[in-house]
Enzyme design. Structure first.
Site, PDB file in Angstrom:
ATOM      1  N   LYS A 219       6.103   8.591  -1.931  1.00 34.05           N
ATOM      2  CA  LYS A 219       4.504   8.665  -1.408  1.00 34.05           C
ATOM      3  C   LYS A 219       4.089   9.991  -1.083  1.00 34.05           C
ATOM      4  O   LYS A 219       2.987  10.261  -1.495  1.00 34.05           O
ATOM      5  CB  LYS A 219       4.713   7.688  -0.442  1.00 34.05           C
ATOM      6  CG  LYS A 219       4.983   6.254  -0.518  1.00 34.05           C
ATOM      7  CD  LYS A 219       3.553   5.338  -1.293  1.00 34.05           C
ATOM      8  CE  LYS A 219       2.513   5.429  -0.766  1.00 34.05           C
ATOM      9  NZ  LYS A 219       1.585   4.414  -1.568  1.00 34.05           N
TER      10      LYS A 219
ATOM     11  N   THR B 261       0.895   6.271   3.392  1.00 32.28           N
ATOM     12  CA  THR B 261       1.771   5.747   4.572  1.00 32.28           C
ATOM     13  C   THR B 261       2.065   6.710   5.554  1.00 32.28           C
ATOM     14  O   THR B 261       1.926   8.117   5.166  1.00 32.28           O
ATOM     15  CB  THR B 261       3.295   5.439   4.203  1.00 32.28           C
ATOM     16  OG1 THR B 261       4.108   4.962   5.224  1.00 32.28           O
ATOM     17  CG2 THR B 261       3.996   6.125   3.221  1.00 32.28           C
ATOM     18  N   ASP B 262       2.295   6.520   6.928  1.00 30.82           N
ATOM     19  CA  ASP B 262       2.679   7.504   7.969  1.00 30.82           C
ATOM     20  C   ASP B 262       4.044   8.106   7.571  1.00 30.82           C
ATOM     21  O   ASP B 262       4.498   9.012   8.179  1.00 30.82           O
ATOM     22  CB  ASP B 262       2.558   6.892   9.250  1.00 30.82           C
ATOM     23  CG  ASP B 262       3.341   5.816   9.550  1.00 30.82           C
ATOM     24  OD1 ASP B 262       4.418   5.298   8.670  1.00 30.82           O
ATOM     25  OD2 ASP B 262       3.213   4.998  10.716  1.00 30.82           O
ATOM     26  N   GLU B 263       4.932   7.272   6.719  1.00 30.95           N
ATOM     27  CA  GLU B 263       6.396   7.830   6.630  1.00 30.95           C
ATOM     28  C   GLU B 263       6.335   9.219   6.008  1.00 30.95           C
ATOM     29  O   GLU B 263       7.347   9.860   6.144  1.00 30.95           O
ATOM     30  CB  GLU B 263       7.171   6.772   5.933  1.00 30.95           C
ATOM     31  CG  GLU B 263       7.152   5.634   6.421  1.00 30.95           C
ATOM     32  CD  GLU B 263       8.343   4.580   5.984  1.00 30.95           C
ATOM     33  OE1 GLU B 263       9.155   5.098   5.157  1.00 30.95           O
ATOM     34  OE2 GLU B 263       8.578   3.385   6.337  1.00 30.95           O
TER      35      GLU B 263
ATOM     36  N   TYR C 267      11.660   6.506  -0.560  1.00 31.58           N
ATOM     37  CA  TYR C 267      10.303   5.807  -0.620  1.00 31.58           C
ATOM     38  C   TYR C 267       9.281   6.825  -0.214  1.00 31.58           C
ATOM     39  O   TYR C 267       8.313   7.335  -0.869  1.00 31.58           O
ATOM     40  CB  TYR C 267      10.501   4.543   0.338  1.00 31.58           C
ATOM     41  CG  TYR C 267       9.000   4.039   0.594  1.00 31.58           C
ATOM     42  CD1 TYR C 267       8.021   3.770  -0.325  1.00 31.58           C
ATOM     43  CD2 TYR C 267       8.338   4.301   1.997  1.00 31.58           C
ATOM     44  CE1 TYR C 267       6.759   3.278   0.052  1.00 31.58           C
ATOM     45  CE2 TYR C 267       7.308   3.893   2.367  1.00 31.58           C
ATOM     46  CZ  TYR C 267       6.323   3.364   1.231  1.00 31.58           C
ATOM     47  OH  TYR C 267       5.031   3.197   1.772  1.00 31.58           O
TER      48      TYR C 267
HETATM   49  P1  NAD Z   1       3.964  -4.782  -1.506  1.00 31.13           P
HETATM   50  O1  NAD Z   1       5.185  -4.128  -2.157  1.00 31.13           O
HETATM   51  O2  NAD Z   1       3.477  -5.952  -0.846  1.00 31.13           O
HETATM   52  O3  NAD Z   1       3.070  -4.703  -2.779  1.00 31.13           O
HETATM   53  C1  NAD Z   1       2.965  -3.707  -3.930  1.00 31.13           C
HETATM   54  C2  NAD Z   1       2.436  -4.379  -5.128  1.00 31.13           C
HETATM   55  O4  NAD Z   1       2.068  -3.422  -6.104  1.00 31.13           O
HETATM   56  C3  NAD Z   1       2.886  -5.715  -5.643  1.00 31.13           C
HETATM   57  O5  NAD Z   1       1.964  -6.711  -5.901  1.00 31.13           O
HETATM   58  C4  NAD Z   1       3.565  -5.256  -7.101  1.00 31.13           C
HETATM   59  O6  NAD Z   1       3.638  -6.024  -8.257  1.00 31.13           O
HETATM   60  C5  NAD Z   1       2.651  -3.988  -7.396  1.00 31.13           C
HETATM   61  N1  NAD Z   1       3.288  -3.237  -8.420  1.00 31.13           N
HETATM   62  C6  NAD Z   1       4.467  -2.513  -7.953  1.00 31.13           C
HETATM   63  N2  NAD Z   1       4.821  -1.574  -9.034  1.00 31.13           N
HETATM   64  C7  NAD Z   1       3.846  -1.678 -10.031  1.00 31.13           C
HETATM   65  C8  NAD Z   1       3.526  -0.964 -11.336  1.00 31.13           C
HETATM   66  N3  NAD Z   1       4.308  -0.293 -11.613  1.00 31.13           N
HETATM   67  N4  NAD Z   1       2.348  -1.210 -11.748  1.00 31.13           N
HETATM   68  C9  NAD Z   1       1.530  -2.130 -11.401  1.00 31.13           C
HETATM   69  N5  NAD Z   1       1.661  -2.668 -10.133  1.00 31.13           N
HETATM   70  C10 NAD Z   1       2.819  -2.526  -9.380  1.00 31.13           C
HETATM   71  O7  NAD Z   1       3.203  -3.427  -0.886  1.00 31.13           O
HETATM   72  P2  NAD Z   1       2.575  -3.273   0.484  1.00 31.13           P
HETATM   73  O8  NAD Z   1       3.471  -3.553   1.669  1.00 31.13           O
HETATM   74  O9  NAD Z   1       1.162  -4.191   0.197  1.00 31.13           O
HETATM   75  O10 NAD Z   1       1.838  -1.963   0.537  1.00 31.13           O
HETATM   76  C11 NAD Z   1       1.005  -1.704  -0.401  1.00 31.13           C
HETATM   77  C12 NAD Z   1       0.437  -0.139  -0.380  1.00 31.13           C
HETATM   78  O11 NAD Z   1       0.328   0.357   0.858  1.00 31.13           O
HETATM   79  C13 NAD Z   1       1.699   0.957  -0.671  1.00 31.13           C
HETATM   80  O12 NAD Z   1       1.275   2.028  -1.567  1.00 31.13           O
HETATM   81  C14 NAD Z   1       2.397   1.262   0.472  1.00 31.13           C
HETATM   82  O13 NAD Z   1       3.165   2.480   0.217  1.00 31.13           O
HETATM   83  C15 NAD Z   1       1.311   1.256   1.290  1.00 31.13           C
HETATM   84  N6  NAD Z   1       1.399   1.188   2.613  1.00 31.13           N
HETATM   85  C16 NAD Z   1       2.195  -0.027   3.227  1.00 31.13           C
HETATM   86  C17 NAD Z   1       2.413  -0.262   4.594  1.00 31.13           C
HETATM   87  C18 NAD Z   1       3.116  -1.485   5.119  1.00 31.13           C
HETATM   88  O14 NAD Z   1       3.265  -1.453   6.326  1.00 31.13           O
HETATM   89  N7  NAD Z   1       3.502  -2.345   4.158  1.00 31.13           N
HETATM   90  C19 NAD Z   1       1.983   0.797   5.360  1.00 31.13           C
HETATM   91  C20 NAD Z   1       1.348   1.968   5.066  1.00 31.13           C
HETATM   92  C21 NAD Z   1       0.929   2.166   3.562  1.00 31.13           C
HETATM   93  O1  DAU Z   2       5.180   2.929   8.401  1.00 33.92           O
HETATM   94  C1  DAU Z   2       4.672   2.422   7.271  1.00 33.92           C
HETATM   95  C2  DAU Z   2       5.861   1.912   6.431  1.00 33.92           C
HETATM   96  O2  DAU Z   2       6.288   0.367   7.142  1.00 33.92           O
HETATM   97  C3  DAU Z   2       5.385   1.449   4.912  1.00 33.92           C
HETATM   98  O3  DAU Z   2       4.959   2.518   4.290  1.00 33.92           O
HETATM   99  C4  DAU Z   2       6.308   0.673   4.253  1.00 33.92           C
HETATM  100  O4  DAU Z   2       5.826   0.238   3.047  1.00 33.92           O
HETATM  101  C5  DAU Z   2       6.872  -0.593   4.804  1.00 33.92           C
HETATM  102  O5  DAU Z   2       7.820  -0.970   4.343  1.00 33.92           O
HETATM  103  C6  DAU Z   2       7.298  -0.251   6.512  1.00 33.92           C
HETATM  104  O6  DAU Z   2       8.359   0.521   6.305  1.00 33.92           O
HETATM  105  P1  DAU Z   2       9.637   0.523   7.640  1.00 33.92           P
HETATM  106  O7  DAU Z   2      10.913   0.830   7.033  1.00 33.92           O
HETATM  107  O8  DAU Z   2       9.093   0.941   8.711  1.00 33.92           O
HETATM  108  O9  DAU Z   2       9.350  -1.272   7.612  1.00 33.92           O
HETATM  109  P2  DAU Z   2      10.707  -2.337   7.605  1.00 33.92           P
HETATM  110  O10 DAU Z   2       9.898  -3.518   7.774  1.00 33.92           O
HETATM  111  O11 DAU Z   2      11.617  -2.114   6.329  1.00 33.92           O
HETATM  112  O12 DAU Z   2      11.576  -1.866   9.061  1.00 33.92           O
HETATM  113  C7  DAU Z   2      11.057  -1.814   9.980  1.00 33.92           C
HETATM  114  C8  DAU Z   2      12.027  -1.343  11.148  1.00 33.92           C
HETATM  115  O13 DAU Z   2      12.910  -2.545  11.318  1.00 33.92           O
HETATM  116  C9  DAU Z   2      12.881   0.020  10.721  1.00 33.92           C
HETATM  117  O14 DAU Z   2      13.132   0.494  11.904  1.00 33.92           O
HETATM  118  C10 DAU Z   2      14.211  -0.882  10.155  1.00 33.92           C
HETATM  119  C11 DAU Z   2      14.273  -2.077  10.971  1.00 33.92           C
HETATM  120  N1  DAU Z   2      14.983  -3.083  10.205  1.00 33.92           N
HETATM  121  C12 DAU Z   2      14.384  -3.445   9.142  1.00 33.92           C
HETATM  122  C13 DAU Z   2      15.103  -4.554   8.396  1.00 33.92           C
HETATM  123  C14 DAU Z   2      14.328  -5.169   6.971  1.00 33.92           C
HETATM  124  C15 DAU Z   2      16.032  -3.702  10.649  1.00 33.92           C
HETATM  125  O15 DAU Z   2      16.464  -3.248  11.839  1.00 33.92           O
HETATM  126  N2  DAU Z   2      16.733  -4.699   9.917  1.00 33.92           N
HETATM  127  C16 DAU Z   2      16.283  -5.250   8.985  1.00 33.92           C
HETATM  128  O16 DAU Z   2      16.898  -6.186   8.362  1.00 33.92           O
END
Ligand code: NAD
Ligand code: DAU
Length: 348
Positions: free
Chosen positions: A158, A129-131, A154
């Site tokens: 990562k 992730t970019d975080e 988190y």
């Molecule tokens: P998600 O939470 O939707 O899915 C995570 C999956 O991992 C789920 O299916 C869960 O059951 C599985 N999992 C969790 N713990 C586990 C374990 N101990 N063993 C096996 N499986 C397990 O997550 P996502 O948003 O699809 O993110 C997927 C990946 O991409 C993550 O590594 C996250 O850090 C990365 N990522 C997410 C975003 C985003 O915006 N969502 C952006 C950049 C990177």
């Molecule tokens: O940047 C990549 C990341 O983006 C991934 O690595 C993470 O897995 C993914 O969850 C996401 O993280 P964020 O914290 O940016 O996403 P989230 O949807 O939780 O929040 C987006 C923005 O909105 C953040 O600034 C917090 C704000 N927010 C979020 C929620 C859930 C609110 O203001 N209200 C809310 O209820």
């Protein structure tokens, strides 16, 4: 090729599994997932019965199980997405993030290191992730050279996993690649994340909890464009390298929320301005990063990837998907999750 995709029942993972199973009939795709609250086999219903696809339920924190799976299956490649992914949950329960994101990743690295004999035809691809780069001010972009500076449990977990992946490359010459992506949106995202949470809350006329003043900025990318980038990097990325992936599509939270409200009013046939009345400013997220924005030039120049969809089009498609998939949305937001969410909201 035998490919292990971890976390394939989650949001991004399900799109990656679908792309690989449909585009590469000659590959065998094994989807390993623990099916936590975020994992859902309904995300992959359309793949049931496909000859080149298999689901294995399992936990990446169980090192013995992972080693045995690698021994039995002879994987050629790993695309590792399994993770605890929600920042707010990492603030209330950091330990789960260390186990899955750090220990789980190290278990997979150990198995690859010990079971793979000839590293030349193998690849361990870690999705990050970019975080990990921390927070930007009003100016600038994250590049692959930006120093790691994670703030939430988190992003710290990562960052830890990224460091281990690089350490296994540098120490044991394990063939690895890492990508760091910005915020994804699209179908099958668990409705605890901003976009699907707000769509669902508007649908049920529930408050829209905007953290702080809604000034934080995120760079949004359509999930299928992320899956396409992962496909390109898996096949053509240079080993040992990192690639940033992002949409070049920055939005202040409050402005994004207003756009969602406007589209939802139209779709639900409500008077203009109705959904905006649900916006409720709540206590800010602890350690809330101000701004993320990705420079994806390396990926574009080296591998020719670019996002395919304009944000407005992607957002509308996404809203339509959640409105047309009521059963999916009701299932994942019922029971334990709804209790958890209501408690979190009341405690803000
Ligand atoms: P998600 O939470 O939707 O899915 C995570 C999956 O991992 C789920 O299916 C869960 O059951 C599985 N999992 C969790 N713990 C586990 C374990 N101990 N063993 C096996 N499986 C397990 O997550 P996502 O948003 O699809 O993110 C997927 C990946 O991409 C993550 O590594 C996250 O850090 C990365 N990522 C997410 C975003 C985003 O915006 N969502 C952006 C950049 C990177
Ligand atoms: O940047 C990549 C990341 O983006 C991934 O690595 C993470 O897995 C993914 O969850 C996401 O993280 P964020 O914290 O940016 O996403 P989230 O949807 O939780 O929040 C987006 C923005 O909105 C953040 O600034 C917090 C704000 N927010 C979020 C929620 C859930 C609110 O203001 N209200 C809310 O209820």
């Amino acid at each position: 090729m035998n490919i292990l995709i971890t976390g394939g029942a989650g949001f991004i993972g399900s799109h990656v599994v679908r792309l690989f199973v449909n585009r590469y009939p000659a590959y065998k795709i094994v989807n390993l997932d623990k099916l936590t609250y975020a994992g859902n086999l309904a995300n992959l219903k359309d793949l049931e019965g496909k000859a080149n696809y298999e689901f294995v339920k399992g936990d990446i924190t169980n090192g013995d199980f992972i080693m045995k799976l690698f021994e039995e299956r002879k994987f050629d490649g790993v695309i590792h997405l399994a993770a605890e992914s929600h920042v707010d949950r990492s603030i209330s329960n950091p330990t789960a993030f260390v186990y899955t994101n750090v220990t789980g990743t190290v278990n997979l690295l150990n198995a690859a290191r010990h079971i793979w004999k000839d590293y030349r035809s193998k690849l361990f691809y870690h999705i990050s992730t970019d975080e990990v780069y921390g927070s930007l001010g009003r100016e600038g972009l994250f590049t692959e050279q930006t120093r790691y500076d994670p703030h939430s449990p988190y992003s710290a977990s990562k960052a830890g996993s990224d460091h281990f992946v690089r350490a296994y490359h540098d120490t044991y010459e394990l063939p690895v690649v890492i990508s760091n992506c910005s915020n994804n949106y699209g179908s099958y995202q668990f409705p605890e994340k901003l976009i699907p949470l707000f769509i669902n809350n508007i649908k049920h006329s529930k408050p829209l909890p905007v953290y702080g003043k809604g000034e934080n900025v995120r760079d949004w990318l359509w999930v299928e464009d992320h899956a396409a980038a992962i496909n390109v990097i898996f096949h053509h990325g240079r080993k040992g390298q990192t690639y940033n992936i992002g949409g070049g599509n920055e939005w202040k939270n409050i402005e994004l929320v207003r756009v969602i409200c406007r589209i939802m009013d139209k779709k639900l046939g409500r008077p203009a301005g109705e959904s905006e009345k649900l916006i409720t400013f709540v206590k800010d997220r602890a350690g809330h990063d101000l701004r993320y924005a990705i420079d994806a030039t390396k990926l574009k120049n080296e591998l020719g990837w670019k996002p395919s969809l304009q944000f407005e089009e992607g957002l509308e498609k996404t809203i339509d998907w959640y409105l047309n998939n009521e059963e999916w949305l009701d299932n994942v937001t019922s029971g334990e999750y709804q209790k958890y969410y209501d408690e979190q909201y009341l405690n803000r």
